[in-house]
Design a protein around this motif. Sequence first.
Motif, PDB file in Angstrom:
ATOM      1  N   TYR A  87       0.852  -1.274   0.061  1.00 54.14           N
ATOM      2  CA  TYR A  87      -0.033  -0.067  -0.034  1.00 54.14           C
ATOM      3  C   TYR A  87       0.872   1.201  -0.223  1.00 54.14           C
ATOM      4  CZ  TYR A  87      -2.980   3.767   2.108  1.00 54.14           C
ATOM      5  OH  TYR A  87      -3.685   4.819   2.379  1.00 54.14           O
ATOM      6  N   ILE A  88       0.469   2.306  -0.835  1.00 56.85           N
ATOM      7  CA  ILE A  88       1.146   3.394  -0.881  1.00 56.85           C
ATOM      8  C   ILE A  88       0.419   4.552  -0.171  1.00 56.85           C
ATOM      9  CG2 ILE A  88       2.577   5.317  -2.282  1.00 56.85           C
ATOM     10  CD1 ILE A  88       2.758   2.939  -4.520  1.00 56.85           C
ATOM     11  N   ALA A 134       2.784   8.729  -2.032  1.00 59.06           N
ATOM     12  CA  ALA A 134       2.394   8.955  -3.446  1.00 59.06           C
ATOM     13  C   ALA A 134       2.749  10.254  -4.055  1.00 59.06           C
ATOM     14  CB  ALA A 134       0.927   8.319  -3.688  1.00 59.06           C
ATOM     15  N   ARG A 165       5.113  10.438  -7.138  1.00 56.53           N
ATOM     16  CA  ARG A 165       4.683  10.726  -8.404  1.00 56.53           C
ATOM     17  C   ARG A 165       5.140  12.134  -8.668  1.00 56.53           C
ATOM     18  NH1 ARG A 165       3.990   6.851 -11.854  1.00 56.53           N
ATOM     19  NH2 ARG A 165       3.539   5.298 -10.406  1.00 56.53           N
ATOM     20  N   ARG A 185      -4.645  -2.469   3.598  1.00 56.16           N
ATOM     21  CA  ARG A 185      -4.942  -1.181   4.666  1.00 56.16           C
ATOM     22  C   ARG A 185      -6.436  -0.859   4.816  1.00 56.16           C
ATOM     23  NH1 ARG A 185      -5.452   3.983   5.318  1.00 56.16           N
ATOM     24  NH2 ARG A 185      -4.435   4.993   6.879  1.00 56.16           N
ATOM     25  N   ARG A 192      -8.543  -1.305  -1.881  1.00 49.31           N
ATOM     26  CA  ARG A 192      -7.666  -0.672  -2.876  1.00 49.31           C
ATOM     27  C   ARG A 192      -7.828  -1.574  -4.170  1.00 49.31           C
ATOM     28  NH1 ARG A 192      -2.211  -2.980  -1.028  1.00 49.31           N
ATOM     29  NH2 ARG A 192      -1.493  -2.102  -2.680  1.00 49.31           N
ATOM     30  N   THR A 221      -5.651  -2.317  -7.356  1.00 45.96           N
ATOM     31  CA  THR A 221      -4.444  -2.765  -7.125  1.00 45.96           C
ATOM     32  C   THR A 221      -4.868  -4.290  -6.979  1.00 45.96           C
ATOM     33  OG1 THR A 221      -3.573  -1.212  -5.790  1.00 45.96           O
ATOM     34  CG2 THR A 221      -2.396  -3.395  -5.833  1.00 45.96           C
ATOM     35  N   GLU A 268      -8.528   4.773  -1.919  1.00 45.18           N
ATOM     36  CA  GLU A 268      -7.191   5.154  -1.400  1.00 45.18           C
ATOM     37  C   GLU A 268      -6.190   4.458  -2.196  1.00 45.18           C
ATOM     38  OE1 GLU A 268      -6.949   3.549   2.377  1.00 45.18           O
ATOM     39  OE2 GLU A 268      -8.258   5.049   3.395  1.00 45.18           O
ATOM     40  N   PHE A 314      -3.841   6.182  -4.036  1.00 46.08           N
ATOM     41  CA  PHE A 314      -3.115   7.486  -3.976  1.00 46.08           C
ATOM     42  C   PHE A 314      -2.189   7.627  -4.952  1.00 46.08           C
ATOM     43  CE2 PHE A 314      -4.570   7.112   0.560  1.00 46.08           C
ATOM     44  CZ  PHE A 314      -5.598   8.216   0.441  1.00 46.08           C
ATOM     45  N   ASP A 315      -1.434   6.473  -5.381  1.00 47.38           N
ATOM     46  CA  ASP A 315      -0.454   6.449  -6.332  1.00 47.38           C
ATOM     47  C   ASP A 315      -1.058   6.511  -7.797  1.00 47.38           C
ATOM     48  OD1 ASP A 315       2.424   6.104  -6.967  1.00 47.38           O
ATOM     49  OD2 ASP A 315       1.951   4.298  -8.003  1.00 47.38           O
ATOM     50  N   GLU A 366      -2.138  10.147  -7.812  1.00 44.63           N
ATOM     51  CA  GLU A 366      -1.128  11.339  -8.453  1.00 44.63           C
ATOM     52  C   GLU A 366      -0.711  11.453  -9.885  1.00 44.63           C
ATOM     53  OE1 GLU A 366      -0.269  13.821  -6.463  1.00 44.63           O
ATOM     54  OE2 GLU A 366      -1.359  13.219  -4.503  1.00 44.63           O
ATOM     55  N   GLN A 367      -0.925   9.990 -10.424  1.00 38.77           N
ATOM     56  CA  GLN A 367      -0.546   9.754 -11.916  1.00 38.77           C
ATOM     57  C   GLN A 367      -1.665  10.604 -12.597  1.00 38.77           C
ATOM     58  OE1 GLN A 367       0.175   5.850 -13.596  1.00 38.77           O
ATOM     59  NE2 GLN A 367       0.630   5.243 -11.514  1.00 38.77           N
ATOM     60  N   LYS A 381      -3.477  13.236 -11.494  1.00 39.70           N
ATOM     61  CA  LYS A 381      -3.383  14.607 -11.548  1.00 39.70           C
ATOM     62  C   LYS A 381      -2.237  14.998 -12.568  1.00 39.70           C
ATOM     63  CE  LYS A 381      -5.154  15.405  -6.882  1.00 39.70           C
ATOM     64  NZ  LYS A 381      -4.835  15.581  -5.358  1.00 39.70           N
ATOM     65  N   LEU A 382      -1.261  14.251 -12.463  1.00 42.34           N
ATOM     66  CA  LEU A 382      -0.016  14.800 -13.214  1.00 42.34           C
ATOM     67  C   LEU A 382      -0.272  14.624 -14.680  1.00 42.34           C
ATOM     68  CD1 LEU A 382       3.187  15.138 -12.834  1.00 42.34           C
ATOM     69  CD2 LEU A 382       3.605  12.846 -13.142  1.00 42.34           C
TER      70      LEU A 382
END
Lengths: 187, 522
Positions: A33-34, A39, A43, B6, B243, B246, B497, B499-500, B503-504, B506-507
């Motif tokens: 989990y990140i 993150a 990123r 989590r 998650r 994933t 959740e 988050f990775d 962010e990808q 949003k980028l």
Amino acid sequence: MIAQINPLGAVISVFFVVSLLSILWWMLHPPVYIPAAAAKARRSLFAVKKILVPTVGLPYAERGVELACRLGDEQGAEILLTYVVEVPRTMPLGIPLPEAEQEGSQALERAGSIVKLHGLPFQKILQRARLAGEEIARIARERDVDMIVLGIRSEPGLRDAILGRTSDIILRHSPCEVVIDKLPKEA
Amino acid sequence: MASEVRAPAAALPGAPVELRRDVSIWGSFTWGYADVGADVYVALGLVMGAAHGAAPLAFLTAGFVYILIGFAYTELASAYPVAGGGQYYCLRGLGDIWGLIAGAALLLDYTIDIALFATASAGYINFFFPSIQSFAVNLGPFEGVNLIWAAESLGLIAFLMVLNIRGIRESSLFNSLIGALDMIMEASIIVLGFLFAWKPEMVVFQFKNEFLSAALFFYAVSVAIISYVGLESISQAAQETRRPATIIPRTSVSLIFVVLLFALAFPVLSLGILPWQAIAERESDPVAALASAIPYVGFLAGKAAAVLGATIVLISANTGVMGASRLTYSMSESHLLSPWFNAVHPKYRTPVRSVVFFSGVAALEAMFSFLSGPKAMDTMVNMYAFGATLAYLLSFIAMIALRIKDPYTPRPYRMPLNVKIKGVYIPVLGIVGAFATLAMLGVVIWTHALGRIAGPGWILLWLGVYLLYRWKNGLPVFKNIKRDWEKDQIAILTSAEEFDLLEQYKLALAERNKKEAKNGAK
């Protein structure tokens, strides 16, 4: 009982069990989990798509090139290799300086060979200016650079200053993130 | 550490009540396995009856289409981890009406799934009570109605309804335990069968000499595809999976290969132990017939297979309740159906009205089945195939459309074999899959007489409900409601959740905006 086993059937049974267990094992072991903050930090580096690396052709500067390549590797960043020939104010800016320019070209050639090893796109920029630091900051602004990676000498400069004049100007005038790589004296 | 999952934070006081994320990795896998496992168990006899010695080839052909469907669903469910599955992808990729059509096709499958498998489960339970099996009364024009069996089926539907209202954790736990038990039992039959009873020369002989016409083979393929229906369930539970972006690619890919292993092993094993006729004769419990022929364990096989059958088809029905309720929850959230359906139970956080309504529809279908005899069951199987192939076809088209319309959403899993055209990755296998499911839909319409009437009839009924709802509420009837998909996607990834990926995303949007600003300045 064993005599009754068909060899091909046994092979299929083993294949079946091994395949089933392997698939389930793989499924039950996902990546970790990140958390949100991690993150974001991770990123944010992916946004770095253009890295400028000033070089002077010395080992510490070339280490800076390698460092920039590693920072840009995952997102395939473009590397701008820059060599600035400083022309003293006592001379006209356009004065022929074949030796200094040849030295610059050779430094850029060596730096380019490092970038080639990483397979990243790159450009070689050879410029003249009164102050290298100002010129580097200007190029960074004009070319919309995301990061400057600067390898600096391990020995302190004049008056025991940690940063030389060029590094100091870059830090003050850079429009983007600056990473300074300074090795310990022994290195 | 490697399998860390989590738990999400509890909902804030005063926040809108949403579905709770209680489905674990194994839970997500068994949602799919529960559905598909039962299908294979039932389809073996039917496919054997149609394809004879070519049954493994029929399963393999359908399996090829199933792999493509599986890959497409894996990509979509991991990119858009929300309840709704195919319906949501079509809504987002193709528009509101197509979302409704895909949703209606899937609803057809889920309600039939509940009715058919609850009835089948009660049938397997009655293996231990032979007197119930032969019980029949005449009710007016309806003759030979087995009221006890019908009552058992309705009781099972009611049990599943309560279980699903009580909470997905309980429902998922039920699936997880039974799914694991069934998988062990099925794997044991396959391993022991191949070890002690299987004769390869018998498979070769039957394959060479018992191959019927192409028409029958295609019919068998269209029945075999039914045995793979269920992968959709994993994506239906996406909004309640921890998650999801994933976990879902892993559980989906695993399910594809696990089910394929079972679906190919069973017919190959069957043809190496028994003549195809022996399996085809036992349409209701083909695995029991197969297990009985295995030395050393055969004497226990009848009872074990009955227990296996009863449990596996019951968890398949359970998946149907979950799927139908989550699908309508998603449809009403998207204004394709009345918001009446998306009410979430304040205590259990489950879509209570959808669960009750569609359990009721399934109960009606089950009653219809009992009153009309075997013909109604045929209708249900036909409609099952129609609903699945139509929804899958639309999902393939939606996947291709989303690659073009929404290239910025991160895709943790991407369907293999892509061609980059003007910056967009076009999925070659997605196009192949769309044509393959179109062909499959053609075969279903061609070979299933009742499916081609009742299936479209069901779709038209829901289309009517949709048009009436939109017209009455002043919403665009034939056009799409304006939605901010980018804002939605950020909310989806935040809630999951992931988050990775957030962010990808949003980028990617920031880069696009930067590019657009630059082009604007020029």
